[in-house]
Design an enzyme around this catalytic site. Structure first.
Site, PDB file in Angstrom:
ATOM      1  N   LEU A  25     -11.375  -3.146   2.247  1.00  0.00           N
ATOM      2  CA  LEU A  25     -12.343  -3.839   3.113  1.00  0.00           C
ATOM      3  C   LEU A  25     -11.637  -4.610   4.225  1.00  0.00           C
ATOM      4  O   LEU A  25     -10.440  -4.907   4.119  1.00  0.00           O
ATOM      5  CB  LEU A  25     -13.187  -4.775   2.243  1.00  0.00           C
ATOM      6  N   PRO A  26     -12.367  -4.979   5.289  1.00  0.00           N
ATOM      7  CA  PRO A  26     -11.715  -5.563   6.470  1.00  0.00           C
ATOM      8  C   PRO A  26     -11.031  -6.908   6.268  1.00  0.00           C
ATOM      9  O   PRO A  26      -9.978  -7.147   6.852  1.00  0.00           O
ATOM     10  CB  PRO A  26     -12.862  -5.718   7.474  1.00  0.00           C
ATOM     11  N   THR A  84      -6.012  -5.982   3.005  1.00  0.00           N
ATOM     12  CA  THR A  84      -5.063  -7.043   3.358  1.00  0.00           C
ATOM     13  C   THR A  84      -5.851  -8.331   3.551  1.00  0.00           C
ATOM     14  O   THR A  84      -6.676  -8.421   4.473  1.00  0.00           O
ATOM     15  CB  THR A  84      -4.316  -6.706   4.662  1.00  0.00           C
ATOM     16  N   LYS A 117       3.039  -8.241   1.587  1.00  0.00           N
ATOM     17  CA  LYS A 117       2.457  -7.534   2.744  1.00  0.00           C
ATOM     18  C   LYS A 117       2.553  -8.390   4.023  1.00  0.00           C
ATOM     19  O   LYS A 117       2.894  -7.906   5.102  1.00  0.00           O
ATOM     20  CB  LYS A 117       0.991  -7.218   2.413  1.00  0.00           C
ATOM     21  N   LYS A 123      -4.519 -10.180  12.823  1.00  0.00           N
ATOM     22  CA  LYS A 123      -5.046 -10.696  11.547  1.00  0.00           C
ATOM     23  C   LYS A 123      -3.878 -10.999  10.601  1.00  0.00           C
ATOM     24  O   LYS A 123      -3.810 -12.082  10.003  1.00  0.00           O
ATOM     25  CB  LYS A 123      -5.980  -9.669  10.907  1.00  0.00           C
TER      26      LYS A 123
HETATM   27  P1  NAD Z   1     -12.052  -0.097   8.791  1.00  0.00           P
HETATM   28  O1  NAD Z   1     -12.797  -1.110   9.548  1.00  0.00           O
HETATM   29  O2  NAD Z   1     -11.838   1.257   9.357  1.00  0.00           O
HETATM   30  O3  NAD Z   1     -12.753   0.103   7.341  1.00  0.00           O
HETATM   31  C1  NAD Z   1     -13.383  -0.899   6.616  1.00  0.00           C
HETATM   32  C2  NAD Z   1     -14.671  -0.326   6.043  1.00  0.00           C
HETATM   33  O4  NAD Z   1     -15.292  -1.299   5.204  1.00  0.00           O
HETATM   34  C3  NAD Z   1     -15.687   0.043   7.128  1.00  0.00           C
HETATM   35  O5  NAD Z   1     -16.040   1.411   7.011  1.00  0.00           O
HETATM   36  C4  NAD Z   1     -16.875  -0.873   6.845  1.00  0.00           C
HETATM   37  O6  NAD Z   1     -18.147  -0.280   7.102  1.00  0.00           O
HETATM   38  C5  NAD Z   1     -16.695  -1.145   5.361  1.00  0.00           C
HETATM   39  N1  NAD Z   1     -17.352  -2.362   4.906  1.00  0.00           N
HETATM   40  C6  NAD Z   1     -17.362  -3.589   5.482  1.00  0.00           C
HETATM   41  N2  NAD Z   1     -18.072  -4.454   4.737  1.00  0.00           N
HETATM   42  C7  NAD Z   1     -18.511  -3.758   3.667  1.00  0.00           C
HETATM   43  C8  NAD Z   1     -19.299  -4.100   2.530  1.00  0.00           C
HETATM   44  N3  NAD Z   1     -19.756  -5.348   2.361  1.00  0.00           N
HETATM   45  N4  NAD Z   1     -19.564  -3.143   1.611  1.00  0.00           N
HETATM   46  C9  NAD Z   1     -19.110  -1.884   1.791  1.00  0.00           C
HETATM   47  N5  NAD Z   1     -18.358  -1.487   2.842  1.00  0.00           N
HETATM   48  C10 NAD Z   1     -18.068  -2.415   3.769  1.00  0.00           C
HETATM   49  O7  NAD Z   1     -10.651  -0.772   8.418  1.00  0.00           O
HETATM   50  P2  NAD Z   1      -9.319  -0.051   7.881  1.00  0.00           P
HETATM   51  O8  NAD Z   1      -8.422   0.244   9.018  1.00  0.00           O
HETATM   52  O9  NAD Z   1      -9.696   1.042   6.928  1.00  0.00           O
HETATM   53  O10 NAD Z   1      -8.653  -1.286   7.104  1.00  0.00           O
HETATM   54  C11 NAD Z   1      -9.103  -1.683   5.824  1.00  0.00           C
HETATM   55  C12 NAD Z   1      -8.103  -2.678   5.245  1.00  0.00           C
HETATM   56  O11 NAD Z   1      -6.812  -2.071   5.180  1.00  0.00           O
HETATM   57  C13 NAD Z   1      -7.935  -3.950   6.090  1.00  0.00           C
HETATM   58  O12 NAD Z   1      -7.833  -5.040   5.213  1.00  0.00           O
HETATM   59  C14 NAD Z   1      -6.641  -3.694   6.860  1.00  0.00           C
HETATM   60  O13 NAD Z   1      -5.976  -4.880   7.232  1.00  0.00           O
HETATM   61  C15 NAD Z   1      -5.857  -2.892   5.843  1.00  0.00           C
HETATM   62  N6  NAD Z   1      -4.814  -2.033   6.414  1.00  0.00           N
HETATM   63  C16 NAD Z   1      -5.097  -1.227   7.494  1.00  0.00           C
HETATM   64  C17 NAD Z   1      -4.097  -0.402   8.009  1.00  0.00           C
HETATM   65  C18 NAD Z   1      -4.372   0.496   9.202  1.00  0.00           C
HETATM   66  O14 NAD Z   1      -3.415   1.059   9.744  1.00  0.00           O
HETATM   67  N7  NAD Z   1      -5.620   0.681   9.600  1.00  0.00           N
HETATM   68  C19 NAD Z   1      -2.815  -0.386   7.424  1.00  0.00           C
HETATM   69  C20 NAD Z   1      -2.575  -1.187   6.314  1.00  0.00           C
HETATM   70  C21 NAD Z   1      -3.584  -2.011   5.812  1.00  0.00           C
END
Ligand code: NAD
Length: 299
Positions: free
Chosen positions: A66-67, A97, A172, A247
């Site tokens: 999740l975000p 994260t 992390k 973030k």
């Molecule tokens: P993203 O925004 O693409 O995905 C998050 C998903 O969560 C979205 O599809 C959103 O609709 C869903 N969501 C939000 N609230 C919700 C709820 N209450 N119930 C159900 N679904 C819900 O983000 P991402 O890039 O996939 O990142 C996700 C996590 O991974 C973050 O914490 C980010 O910091 C971490 N991360 C991302 C990367 C990267 O390269 N993108 C790398 C390492 C870590």
């Protein structure tokens, strides 16, 4: 017997991770608020359900991606309150994260209800999530970490336990602060060379074999045209967004306040990424290696 994973959050990262769990033979009951994310998960073989609560019923493992920490606490405790309906025999793995304090609260609330939970944030980005080659840095009890291995190894290739609850998040945060520092340093050095008449490819080759070599130079050169298959070659689309790096640098600043640690380089990197974000519309959505544009602007 086939095991069931409930997967909450099927975005850029979660979509690929859930698909790899299906490939590894798990039944995946998946939920996301976004219908586009739901559709993508359906195509990769997940059983998409219409609420987070419906997903966790009867699941052996719960994985969330999740975000941010507010959303994670809401999903598990204050809003959907999944911890009130998750089976006592299940194991929760939050891979988002978030601040170590968010993870500790979720894990303590889970423990009060007799549910096992670990924090398992990842490194590697969207490509590694799709390829199943993420690095996981986990926090939680050793037994729970061991019990999580079948799920983690279906999604990643390097799996570590950093310590107790919240320790995965601390690892992390430290890693991403260092990533921000060496990317800004690499951009700074490359732009200095370019401004003084060097070809960035020639300079990169020299530094790769010299004491300035680092991951940003090896895998993620920020100058367009120097390296194939990286965001700099694709107008900084895809990859790891400036907003997500900000973030993580904010989480580093928060952690350093709590521990009274000095992070002058991390603070400088955070300010540079902030300036970069404010330098134009939608810069926050660009890949973080676009930070070199901030140095180009100084010409
Ligand atoms: P993203 O925004 O693409 O995905 C998050 C998903 O969560 C979205 O599809 C959103 O609709 C869903 N969501 C939000 N609230 C919700 C709820 N209450 N119930 C159900 N679904 C819900 O983000 P991402 O890039 O996939 O990142 C996700 C996590 O991974 C973050 O914490 C980010 O910091 C971490 N991360 C991302 C990367 C990267 O390269 N993108 C790398 C390492 C870590």
């Amino acid at each position: 017997m086939t095991q069931t994973v409930a997967f909450i959050g099927l975005g850029n990262m979660g979509g690929g991770m859930a698909a790899n769990l299906v490939k590894a033979g798990f039944v995946v009951n998946a939920f996301d608020l976004s219908s586009a994310a739901q559709e993508h998960a359906r195509e990769s073989g997940c059983h998409v359900v219409d609420s987070a609560r419906a997903a966790v019923v009867g699941a052996d493992f719960i994985v969330s991606m999740l975000p941010n920490g507010t959303i994670v606490e809401s999903v598990y405790i204050d809003g959907d309150a999944l911890l009130d309906v998750i089976d006592k025999s299940a194991l929760v793995l939050d891979c988002s994260t978030v601040a170590p304090a968010n993870s500790r609260r979720v894990e303590a609330e889970a423990a009060k209800r007799g549910i096992r939970a670990i924090d398992a944030p990842v490194s590697g980005g969207v490509a590694a999530a799709a390829a199943g080659t993420l690095a996981f840095m986990c926090g939680g009890a050793e037994d729970d970490y061991q019990a999580a291995q079948p799920v983690l190894s279906a999604m990643g290739s390097n799996i570590f336990r950093a310590g107790d609850a919240g320790a995965g998040q601390v690892a992390k945060i430290c890693n991403n602060m260092l990533l921000a520092i060496h990317m800004t340093g690499t951009a700074e050095a490359l732009q200095l060379g370019i401004d003084n008449g060097l070809d960035p490819k020639a300079l990169s080759d020299i530094m790769l074999k010299s004491s300035g070599s680092n991951w940003s130079l090896q895998k993620y050169n920020p100058v367009p045209g120097v390296m194939d298959g990286v965001p700099s070659g694709n107008n900084y689309q895809g990859g790891f967004m400036v907003d997500l790096m900000l973030k993580d640098l904010g989480l580093a600043a928060e952690a350093s306040t709590g521990s009274k640690s000095s992070i002058p380089m991390g603070a400088a990197a955070r300010n540079l990424f902030n300036l970069h974000k404010r330098s134009g519309e939608n810069v926050g959505a660009l890949d973080f290696s676009s930070i070199i544009r901030l140095y180009e602007q100084g010409e």
